[in-house]
Design a protein around this motif. Structure first.
Motif, short mmCIF file in Angstrom:
data_model
loop_
_atom_site.label_atom_id
_atom_site.label_comp_id
_atom_site.label_asym_id
_atom_site.label_seq_id
_atom_site.Cartn_x
_atom_site.Cartn_y
_atom_site.Cartn_z
N SER A 1 0.83 -1.20 0.00
CA SER A 1 0.00 0.00 0.00
C SER A 1 0.86 1.25 0.00
N GLY A 2 0.46 2.23 -0.80
CA GLY A 2 1.18 3.49 -0.83
C GLY A 2 0.65 4.50 0.17
N ALA A 3 -0.59 4.30 0.62
CA ALA A 3 -1.23 5.23 1.54
C ALA A 3 -2.32 4.48 2.30
N PHE A 4 -2.81 5.13 3.36
CA PHE A 4 -3.79 4.49 4.24
C PHE A 4 -4.88 5.48 4.62
N TYR A 5 -5.99 4.94 5.12
CA TYR A 5 -7.00 5.79 5.74
C TYR A 5 -7.67 5.04 6.87
N ILE A 6 -8.31 5.81 7.74
CA ILE A 6 -9.20 5.27 8.77
C ILE A 6 -10.45 6.13 8.73
N ALA A 7 -11.60 5.46 8.72
CA ALA A 7 -12.89 6.15 8.67
C ALA A 7 -13.76 5.61 9.78
N MET A 8 -14.52 6.51 10.39
CA MET A 8 -15.46 6.11 11.45
C MET A 8 -16.81 6.71 11.12
N ASP A 9 -17.87 5.93 11.35
CA ASP A 9 -19.21 6.40 11.02
C ASP A 9 -20.20 5.71 11.95
N SER A 10 -21.22 6.44 12.35
CA SER A 10 -22.23 5.85 13.22
C SER A 10 -23.36 5.22 12.41
N ASP A 11 -23.37 5.46 11.11
CA ASP A 11 -24.33 4.81 10.21
C ASP A 11 -23.76 4.87 8.81
N TYR A 12 -24.48 4.32 7.88
CA TYR A 12 -24.03 4.39 6.49
C TYR A 12 -24.97 5.24 5.65
N ARG B 1 -25.79 8.46 3.75
CA ARG B 1 -25.05 9.56 3.11
C ARG B 1 -25.65 10.93 3.41
N GLU B 2 -26.86 10.96 3.93
CA GLU B 2 -27.52 12.22 4.24
C GLU B 2 -27.11 12.77 5.61
N THR B 3 -26.45 11.98 6.43
CA THR B 3 -26.06 12.42 7.76
C THR B 3 -24.68 13.05 7.72
N ASP B 4 -24.19 13.48 8.89
CA ASP B 4 -22.85 14.07 8.97
C ASP B 4 -21.83 13.19 8.24
N PRO B 5 -20.84 13.81 7.64
CA PRO B 5 -19.83 13.02 6.92
C PRO B 5 -19.07 12.11 7.88
N LYS B 6 -18.53 11.06 7.31
CA LYS B 6 -17.71 10.14 8.09
C LYS B 6 -16.54 10.89 8.70
N MET B 7 -16.09 10.41 9.84
CA MET B 7 -14.88 10.93 10.46
C MET B 7 -13.74 10.21 9.75
N LEU B 8 -12.83 10.96 9.16
CA LEU B 8 -11.86 10.38 8.23
C LEU B 8 -10.47 10.96 8.46
N ARG B 9 -9.46 10.10 8.39
CA ARG B 9 -8.05 10.55 8.48
C ARG B 9 -7.25 9.85 7.40
N PHE B 10 -6.34 10.60 6.79
CA PHE B 10 -5.40 10.06 5.82
C PHE B 10 -3.95 10.23 6.29
N ASP B 11 -3.72 11.08 7.28
CA ASP B 11 -2.35 11.41 7.68
C ASP B 11 -1.96 10.76 9.00
N GLY B 12 -0.66 10.60 9.21
CA GLY B 12 -0.14 10.08 10.46
C GLY B 12 -0.35 8.59 10.65
N ILE B 13 -0.69 7.87 9.59
CA ILE B 13 -1.00 6.44 9.67
C ILE B 13 0.21 5.63 9.21
N SER B 14 0.44 4.52 9.90
CA SER B 14 1.57 3.66 9.51
C SER B 14 1.20 2.19 9.61
N LEU B 15 1.90 1.41 8.83
CA LEU B 15 1.82 -0.04 8.88
C LEU B 15 3.25 -0.52 9.07
N THR B 16 3.51 -1.23 10.17
CA THR B 16 4.87 -1.66 10.48
C THR B 16 4.89 -3.12 10.90
N GLN B 17 6.08 -3.67 10.85
CA GLN B 17 6.30 -5.01 11.38
C GLN B 17 7.28 -4.89 12.53
#
Length: 166
Positions: free
Chosen positions: A66-77, A79-95
């Motif tokens: 993967s070249g990039a990552f995201y994390i999204a949080m939502d209390s429902d699915y 589309r008419e409600t508040d947008p998902k809580m979303l982050r693209f920065d500060g995320i890592s995948l490590t071993q």
């Protein structure tokens, strides 16, 4: 900063919150509006060996493209409600040195109007957390994605009113 450590058993397209041995646990819980980091220890459904029943780490090589990552949080699915809580920065995948595959991401700000309204009338609410890695740019395509439940819990109303940005 608070770190929420969770083990996830990944099987096909599903993720389950478990302990080292694969026993299902309650969803992780956070307080509304806190700045925290989610640290996901990714595991397979298989034990390390016959003598060691601890779940094996998910193969890092299967996710490391993967070249990039995201994390999204939502209390429902909806589309008419508040947008998902979303982050693209500060995320890592490590071993880690001992072979564990760790996905680490700052939790998006949960102090959205919809979440604040929901926890104002309930002690806690469930949210869906999706985390993924993707690559490409026209359009980008997820190369892995899993989701699992999390709980957002209310805080002292008196304290929330005193925080200037909420």
């Amino acid at each position: 900063m608070q770190i929420i450590r969770t083990i996830l058993k990944l099987s096909g397209g599903t993720a389950s919150v478990v302990d080292d041995y694969g026993k299902n646990l309650q969803a992780p819980e956070i307080k509304v509006g806190i700045a925290a980091v989610l640290e996901l220890d990714l595991r397979t459904g298989d034990p390390e060996s016959e003598d060691n029943p601890v779940l094996s780490p998910y193969p890092f090589g299967e996710l490391s493209g993967s070249g990039a990552f995201y994390i999204a949080m939502d209390s429902d699915y909806d589309r008419e409600t508040d947008p998902k809580m979303l982050r693209f920065d500060g995320i890592s995948l490590t071993q880690t040195e001992d072979g564990k595959t760790i996905f680490r991401a700052p939790i998006p700000n949960t102090a959205t109007p919809g979440i604040l309204d929901a926890v104002d009338t309930a002690e806690s609410i469930p949210v869906n957390v999706e985390f993924a890695g993707y690559e490409g740019d026209n359009p980008a395509q997820a190369v892995f994605a899993w989701s699992f439940p999390m709980t957002v819990r209310n805080r002292s109303r008196r304290m929330l009113r005193k925080i200037p940005s909420i």
